[in-house]
Design an enzyme around this catalytic site. Structure first.
Site, short mmCIF file in Angstrom:
data_model
loop_
_atom_site.label_atom_id
_atom_site.label_comp_id
_atom_site.label_asym_id
_atom_site.label_seq_id
_atom_site.Cartn_x
_atom_site.Cartn_y
_atom_site.Cartn_z
N ASP A 44 -15.48 26.41 141.73
CA ASP A 44 -16.19 25.55 140.77
C ASP A 44 -15.49 24.21 140.53
O ASP A 44 -16.04 23.35 139.83
CB ASP A 44 -16.35 26.29 139.43
N ARG A 83 -26.19 22.09 132.12
CA ARG A 83 -26.04 23.55 132.15
C ARG A 83 -24.61 23.95 131.81
O ARG A 83 -24.39 25.03 131.26
CB ARG A 83 -26.40 24.10 133.53
N ARG A 100 -26.81 34.30 147.68
CA ARG A 100 -25.86 35.00 146.81
C ARG A 100 -26.34 36.43 146.62
O ARG A 100 -27.09 36.73 145.72
CB ARG A 100 -25.73 34.26 145.48
N CYS A 133 -30.35 29.87 146.11
CA CYS A 133 -29.68 28.95 145.19
C CYS A 133 -29.01 27.84 145.98
O CYS A 133 -28.80 27.97 147.18
CB CYS A 133 -28.74 29.76 144.30
N LYS A 180 -17.97 28.57 129.16
CA LYS A 180 -19.33 29.03 129.48
C LYS A 180 -19.30 30.36 130.22
O LYS A 180 -20.02 31.28 129.88
CB LYS A 180 -20.03 27.98 130.37
N ASN A 181 -18.45 30.45 131.24
CA ASN A 181 -18.46 31.66 132.06
C ASN A 181 -17.83 32.86 131.37
O ASN A 181 -17.98 33.99 131.83
CB ASN A 181 -17.78 31.39 133.42
#
Ligand code: UD1
Length: 436
Positions: A307, A399, A124, A119, A22-23
């Site tokens: 993460d 997500r 951030r 967030c 995803k990233n």
């Protein structure tokens, strides 16, 4: 809003296939804005909410987007005139929408992007993104909740990042591909996703050198063109399944996981007594009945990834003794611990450090996912818990994990999803009448 319902106590066993990253995909989607000739054709693209949000934003910007979710193929066409304004609804939904700012500026000379709000994992800031664009020759204004950047021409510069921010490195690397002359990004992020983006840009005709080191050098070119690119496996999804195997004292082969991308996690799992075997087809993780405590400190790559911190905390809580968790990337990333407290976790938080007391006998509770990785962590705790754990707000998990529930189910977990009307969405084996 859907819930996941997990009946704990089952060992995970078998094979699980990791989806595309995803990233890595998100900045590549943004980079497609730079291709004024030809199409960008991405393969192994995960079918995720965040990817679809970025697609919607690109469509809003006038790109033609064709996503074949079954085949995991994404075709992006930016040959027509590109619009330059990204409204709040997209940025609010996903902070990574900010990644379009640099490419829009480089392609059109103008970018107006809504400022991201707060967030769940802390404030951030985006100062590094903005400072870098100014150094490349842009004028930047902040007004009415928007950042607006303009530049008649961008000129290469030496940019030093105060912190090796992934997003800022990606944003500036993309912008500099069309700047005149040479840009160097010092103290650049070194994540595998940065290397992947540089490889894509080079296939598009850019001249990017040094990605994966702390100095990236970009020689500007006049235009970029389309190309084909296959995404690498998602190292965070891979890491989550590796931890899930250990949490359940299971035996799982995480297919196509790249060991070099998860070296810090492998070192920690081994320290805790978990067996990790690198195989041709992926990584096999074999759990242990007695986990040893350990210290984890999140750092920019190749350090331990933030993460994977929430998922790792579940394993640390199961260990025999006191573990510590030092979160150095995001200030508020301990929300999952407060939820885990409801499942009997014992810990103390002092600033960025959490001291975790194990071994924990997780008990059943109804808990809420504050963000994507927190959601994954709560599901992992549910796998180890006595009784039935209910995880609310699982759209957060959607997500970033493609078929999370189905994959865990295939490994032997008892996990189901319930929609708002409390109707169980049965896992595939249930539908065919199989039990496990
Ligand atoms: C990316 C990842 C995210 C991951 C994070 C850190 C994507 C889409 N997201 O997010 O999953 O958790 O890297 O590995 O790839 N910072 C500033 N000023 C800035 C930018 C960042 O101070 O202008 C700070 C942040 O507040 C944070 C740290 O730098 O404390 C790291 O953030 P960054 O690397 O930029 O994360 P993202 O790119 O947003």
């Amino acid at each position: 809003m859907d819930k996941m319902v997990i009946k704990g106590g089952r060992r995970l066993a078998g094979r699980v296939h990791v989806a595309g990253s995803k990233n890595a995909a998100l900045p590549m989607q943004a980079a497609s804005i730079l291709a004024s000739v030809g199409n960008i054709h991405l393969t192994n693209v995960p079918s995720l909410l965040d990817i679809k949000t970025m697609n919607q934003l690109l469509q809003f910007l006038n790109l033609t987007v064709t996503f074949d979710e079954e085949k995991h193929e994404l075709l992006l066409d930016a040959q027509q005139r590109v619009a330059s304004e990204a409204p709040f609804e997209y940025v609010d939904e996903m902070r990574a929408s900010l990644l379009v700012m640099g490419p829009l500026l480089a392609r059109t000379g103008h970018a107006k992007v809504a400022l991201p709000g707060g967030c769940a994992i802390g404030s951030r800031p985006i100062d590094l993104h903005i400072k870098g664009l100014i150094q490349l020759g842009a004028t930047v204004q902040q007004q009415d909740g928007y950042i607006e950047a303009r530049a008649e021409r961008l000129v290469g510069k030496m940019i030093y990042l105060d912190f090796p921010s992934v997003g800022a490195t990606e944003s500036l690397m993309m912008t500099a591909t069309l700047a005149q002359g040479i840009t160097t990004i010092e103290n650049a992020a070194r994540e595998p996703e940065i290397v992947a983006l540089a490889n894509l840009l080079n296939k598009m005709g850019a001249r990017v050198h040094g990605a994966g080191t702390e100095v990236i050098r970009i020689q500007g070119v006049n235009f970029l063109h389309g190309c084909d690119y296959e995404l690498m496996p998602d190292r965070i999804e891979a890491g989550t399944f590796m931890i899930a195997a250990a949490v359940t004292n299971g035996d799982v082969i995480v297919e196509n996981a790249i060991a070099a991308h998860n070296a810090s996690l492998i070192a920690k799992l081994e320290e805790m007594g978990v067996t990790v075997i690198e195989q041709d087809d992926g990584i096999r993780v074999v759990g242990t009945a007695v986990l040893l405590p350990t210290t984890v400190k999140t750092m920019p790559y190749p350090g331990f990834p933030t993460d994977l911190q929430p998922q790792m905390s579940v394993l640390q809580l199961l260990a025999n003794g006191t573990s510590t968790l030092d979160e150095q990337i995001f200030e508020k990333r301990f929300m999952h611990l407060e939820e885990l407290r409801r499942m009997n976790a014992k810990f103390q938080i002092s600033g960025p450090v959490a001291v975790l007391s194990g071994p924990t006998k997780f008990s059943e509770a109804e808990v809420t996912a504050s963000d994507l990785r927190a959601g994954a962590a709560l599901v992992l705790a549910g796998l180890a818990a006595d009784g039935i754990t209910q995880v609310r707000n699982v759209s957060e998990i959607d997500r970033g994990y493609d078929q999370f529930q189905e994959k865990l189910h295939a490994l032997g977990a008892k996990i189901d999803r319930i929609d708002i009307a409390d109707k169980i969405k049965l896992s595939p084996n249930h539908r065919t009448g199989e039990t496990n």
